[in-house]
Scaffold this motif. Structure first.
Motif, PDB file in Angstrom:
ATOM      1  N   TRP A 154       0.824  -1.204   0.000  1.00  0.00           N
ATOM      2  CA  TRP A 154       0.000   0.000   0.000  1.00  0.00           C
ATOM      3  C   TRP A 154       0.856   1.251   0.000  1.00  0.00           C
ATOM      4  N   GLU A 155       0.343   2.300  -0.643  1.00  0.00           N
ATOM      5  CA  GLU A 155       0.989   3.603  -0.605  1.00  0.00           C
ATOM      6  C   GLU A 155      -0.092   4.666  -0.553  1.00  0.00           C
ATOM      7  N   PRO A 156      -0.069   5.522   0.483  1.00  0.00           N
ATOM      8  CA  PRO A 156      -1.041   6.622   0.526  1.00  0.00           C
ATOM      9  C   PRO A 156      -0.763   7.610  -0.605  1.00  0.00           C
ATOM     10  N   VAL A 157      -1.791   7.991  -1.323  1.00  0.00           N
ATOM     11  CA  VAL A 157      -1.644   8.913  -2.451  1.00  0.00           C
ATOM     12  C   VAL A 157      -2.121  10.302  -2.081  1.00  0.00           C
ATOM     13  N   LEU A 158      -3.265  10.362  -1.396  1.00  0.00           N
ATOM     14  CA  LEU A 158      -3.894  11.635  -1.073  1.00  0.00           C
ATOM     15  C   LEU A 158      -4.708  11.456   0.192  1.00  0.00           C
TER      16      LEU A 158
END
Length: 163
Positions: A154-158
């Motif tokens: 997972w990677e937070p984008v916004l």
């Protein structure tokens, strides 16, 4: 003779008044029967609608998902091949189990957690998730990738905290 004419006129007038009263009463009776018929029809329709309502399941209908949201057929197939049996549920459950991924700091010592009912797989690359810590709420979009062994990265984008 004048008295006879007057008696005839009086009797004729009384008969006319009586006839008018009979017509008026008949007209009122007809209106009454029409209203009774309309009421019976309305009661039958009400009973029919109540029976239809009782026949419906108790569970509320889930709102329709907007067209274009969710995994594509291709993305679904790829995620299943990577080992996710129910990809949408697996993605949401995996992210829900990782509250440390929330890109915002908790307020007043609160710890963020995801609100599962307000999470959605947007497409083959992103998930929308609502989070809160008991004091503030926010939302974030996370990018994801699934390795061949089924591990989800997972990677937070916004993200944004609600005012």
């Amino acid at each position: 003779m004048r008295k006879d004419n007057r008696d005839i006129r009086d009797r004729l007038m009384w008969r006319l008044v009586a006839l008018m009263l009979i017509v008026l009463v008949a007209w009122l009776v007809i209106l009454l029967f029409q209203q009774v018929g309309e009421r019976e029809a309305a009661e039958e329709e009400l009973a029919s609608l109540q029976a239809e309502l009782e026949a419906r399941p108790d569970t509320p209908e889930t709102p329709a998902r907007p067209v274009g949201l969710g995994l594509s057929t291709f993305g679904l197939r790829q995620l299943e091949q990577a080992g996710l049996d129910d990809p949408e549920t697996a993605l949401i459950e995996d992210l829900k189990a990782r509250p440390e991924l929330v890109p915002e700091e908790g307020v007043l010592g609160g710890t963020h957690y995801f609100v599962a009912e307000e999470m959605a797989v947007l497409n083959d690359h992103w998930v929308y998730a609502v989070f809160e810590d008991g004091h503030v709420r926010g939302a974030a979009i996370f990018a994801f990738e699934v390795d061949a062994d089924g591990t989800i990265e997972w990677e937070p984008v916004l993200s944004r905290i609600d005012d």
